[in-house]
Write a protein that holds these residues in place. Sequence first.
Motif: not given
Length: 245
Positions: A218-245
């Motif tokens: 079922q895997a496609t590059p387009e579905k991968g792009a959707t997953i990476v977009q969500a993970a990219r935003k989430a990791v920025i929030q997670d890392v920013t919180a970790f760096f600031s504590r």
Amino acid sequence: MLLHTAAWPEIEAYLKTSTGIIIPIGSTEQHGPNGLIGTDAICPEVIAREAGEDAGILVGPTFNVGVAQHHLGFPGSMTLRPTTMIAALNDWIDSLARHGFEKIYFLNGHGGNIATIGAAFAESYSNWSFDGEACPYELMQRNWWDLPGVMDVCRSLFPVGEGSHATASEVSVTYYAYPEHVKNVKMSPKIAPNGRFTDADDYRKTFPDGRIGSDPAQATPEKGATIVQAARKAVIQDVTAFFSR
């Protein structure tokens, strides 16, 4: 910014504004007939790279061989013993701490690494505890699929056949990163069986094509792009919180 494509004066300048870094960490192991062997390293690498570009966070080189002894029945798979990985991780941590990094965030792509990374952290902190000194840095481990909202996206894209190894979502992420390496392979059964395993011989006998519970066709590059977009935003929030504590 990527550490391995920067010059040392750039890292020195970065440390004047931030003492945080992301280290992608994964594995080099089989991922079924159509999955790339580097999947578990590629996924955190591409997510970390895009997050770093968006948020100005330094991203280190990928620790790309992990604990994967049970995959050695498949050609191309590589592994470290847990003790070797613990020692190597501590050398990486000590090197970064030597330069003044105080927040070291490991973005993990392989479930088999989790316990060993935790043990490496305990080893690292123990050195300071036994010396009676306060540790000047903090370590954090996060699996990319555990980032807030990421599995919701994966389940919406693959309500059936996501599985637990050679998953449709992780293969999609690698196809997004390397669309020239998409592999069209017929697999039978469509959804692989589930079960338990011990060593490499047992794994190969139980899961002869390498998949566990998944339908990565079922895997496609387009579905991968959707997953990476969500993970990219989430990791920025997670890392920013970790760096600031």
